[in-house]
Design a protein around this motif. Sequence first.
Motif, PDB file in Angstrom:
ATOM      1  N   ILE A 164      -8.839   1.807   4.744  1.00  0.00           N
ATOM      2  CA  ILE A 164      -8.531   0.665   5.604  1.00  0.00           C
ATOM      3  C   ILE A 164      -7.313  -0.082   5.063  1.00  0.00           C
ATOM      4  O   ILE A 164      -6.394  -0.438   5.803  1.00  0.00           O
ATOM      5  N   TRP A 167      -3.985   1.658   5.716  1.00  0.00           N
ATOM      6  CA  TRP A 167      -3.506   1.503   7.092  1.00  0.00           C
ATOM      7  C   TRP A 167      -3.136   0.059   7.396  1.00  0.00           C
ATOM      8  O   TRP A 167      -2.308  -0.193   8.271  1.00  0.00           O
ATOM      9  N   LEU A 168      -3.735  -0.904   6.699  1.00  0.00           N
ATOM     10  CA  LEU A 168      -3.308  -2.295   6.852  1.00  0.00           C
ATOM     11  C   LEU A 168      -1.857  -2.447   6.422  1.00  0.00           C
ATOM     12  O   LEU A 168      -1.061  -3.134   7.074  1.00  0.00           O
ATOM     13  N   TYR A 170       0.382  -0.069   6.418  1.00  0.00           N
ATOM     14  CA  TYR A 170       1.161   0.604   7.455  1.00  0.00           C
ATOM     15  C   TYR A 170       1.375  -0.339   8.641  1.00  0.00           C
ATOM     16  O   TYR A 170       2.490  -0.496   9.152  1.00  0.00           O
ATOM     17  N   TRP A 171       0.294  -0.993   9.047  1.00  0.00           N
ATOM     18  CA  TRP A 171       0.357  -1.926  10.182  1.00  0.00           C
ATOM     19  C   TRP A 171       1.306  -3.079   9.867  1.00  0.00           C
ATOM     20  O   TRP A 171       2.163  -3.444  10.680  1.00  0.00           O
TER      21      TRP A 171
END
Lengths: 364, 304
Positions: A164, A167-168, A170-171
């Motif tokens: 998670i 990907w945070l 990445y976001w």
Amino acid sequence: MSISAYMFSDKRLAGFNGVLARLAVPLAAVLAAFTIGLIAIIAMGVPLGDAVGAFMRGALGSPYAISASLNRAVALGLVGIGFIIAQRAGLTNVGGEGQIAVGGMIATALCLVPGMDELPAGLAFILPLLGGAVAGGLWAGIAGVLKVRAGTNEVISTLLLSFIATWLVYWSVQSENLLRQPMTNSATLPESLPIPAPTQVPLLTGSYASPVTWGLPITIVIAIFVAIMLGRSIFGFRLKATGLNPVAAARAGMPVNKLLVGALVFAGLLGGLAGALMLQGEQYSLKSGFSSGYGFDGLVVGLLARGSVTGVIAGALLFGFMRSGGISMEMAAGVPSALVGIMQGLIVVMIAGAAYYLDRSATR
Amino acid sequence: MTLELFMVFVASTIRLSAPLLLAASGEYVSERAGIVNMSLEGMMLMGAFGGAVATAFTGSPYLGLAGALVAVLPIALLQSVLTNTLRANQVVTGLGINILVLGLTTLGYREIFGSRSREMIAGFDPISPPILGDLPLVGTVFYQAGLLYFAILMVALIAFVVSRTGLGIMLKAAGDNPHVTAISGTPVMAIRHGAVFFTGAMAALGGAFLSIVDIHTFTEGMTRGAGYLAIVAVIFGNWRIGRVMGACLLFGAATALQFQLPAMGIQLPNALLIMLPYVLALLAVAGLVGRQTAPRALSVPFWR
């Protein structure tokens, strides 16, 4: 008792034979892995001298090379120390990757806060470092709370939290509302703005020719502190009691739940600090995947150490220099740095496989 | 969303969940026997690599599948000996094997293919099954690779064996209480070894699905966490094969939406959809989505 407590408890490795065994297995594993690496280089038809020379130059060949290796070792060492703190309480923290990611992301956000770079007395870089550490601690704390509240296996939760967090990041660098630099044209890379100079962790020597940061002395101090804490303090004693037998520890009046959460938070603090240091001391702008592999390498370093801070330092230096050497070997001698990955994998597998026989022989 | 677009979405959901389904149904068997194969990621990657190499050299994707199954054998053996015979920590050995396989396949691919690394290999064409494929509207959904139908057959077979046969009872017993099971005369060790090898084979096929069926080539570290996602599917599926299959479809749908939503003009952060399976799984293991009932001796080594 959890498996990791069973595998790693110090009692099983007491005495002279235990000390010998503690040293012998990691050393044998490292030697075997290096031997296999050398054989692979020969098999690939690369002159051994070229490959080894490139490896040594990349790891130790110049002040810059040594500095880069040391900075890597700092990140790995912090994650590794965190791993053995959690391990002492019987927990396996496999979430180093996510703790680094969250730490680096929050540190970047803090560095880019308007006015942060104008703070006096080094606060400009200290506050983001602390913020990153706290963020990592809270992130790992989620796994701790789930463990004591819902009985969730921390291996699963820290692993999921890692994905998670990755990907945070990445976001956060994909969205302009978050940390992405303003898009001026279509070629603007998905990364944050570079952090201002005052928020960067200062270099020890002041020269980019040998970019060792203040992260190194900070880590040494933390290592000494943790070694004393684990070995000599009441907190360390209680962690160990909780790891060896949580039921007995609770019967003896120890706050087992708080200790479990505390151990994971402590581990996360160090992981977050590692991420903040990587960002503020080396990379200077947040990119997706910036934590790549450091969390798992740090886990391996913690594992190699079999519970000792000294072991973590040795392992972190070994892996830090191995990574730098591997990259140089790929560029200068054409030996893929994947070979270093193979060697690291072999070391983990051999040490994990030896744990049972090691423990059995130590208790006889 | 038009009906046609929706059918495309359903078809790509099924296609994207196929590798997960193969690996997760294998992992399901291991976990019911009490073993967590963190090396699932490595097993898939090895399968993808073995499949690609064998296909490239023989030109036959069928031999490619055989290559995937052969390539994963040493990895499954390593995992099985470490966790069962040597009673090593299952998580640590799994992660170690994953690092090892990533290195081995990256190195191996460069050594074998070198400069022609972008070359396409032979693959499987989708097949249109009789009757189902001729249905109006939904016919396109069934236009899938044969390996997908094999995966569905395997899920049915696993469900039958686990719930209806003596072997299934022994498997579950080995994962719930290995010591009592052993006393009753069941070969717990053999079952646990067998479960790991079965998982290896299924994971290898899942990996081969990625390289042979999906993109017709191998790229470094191409599984990109699919193995971990398959483990997550088993957890989210609460160790029941039907729900595991549902979880795989859900994760496949989340991936399919990443491509579908922009086409429909809906702007949703990509990362949110990629993250969704992990967040759902975290909520599940936190006990927020029903009660979790893991096999009682999951990740506990067995010895007499």
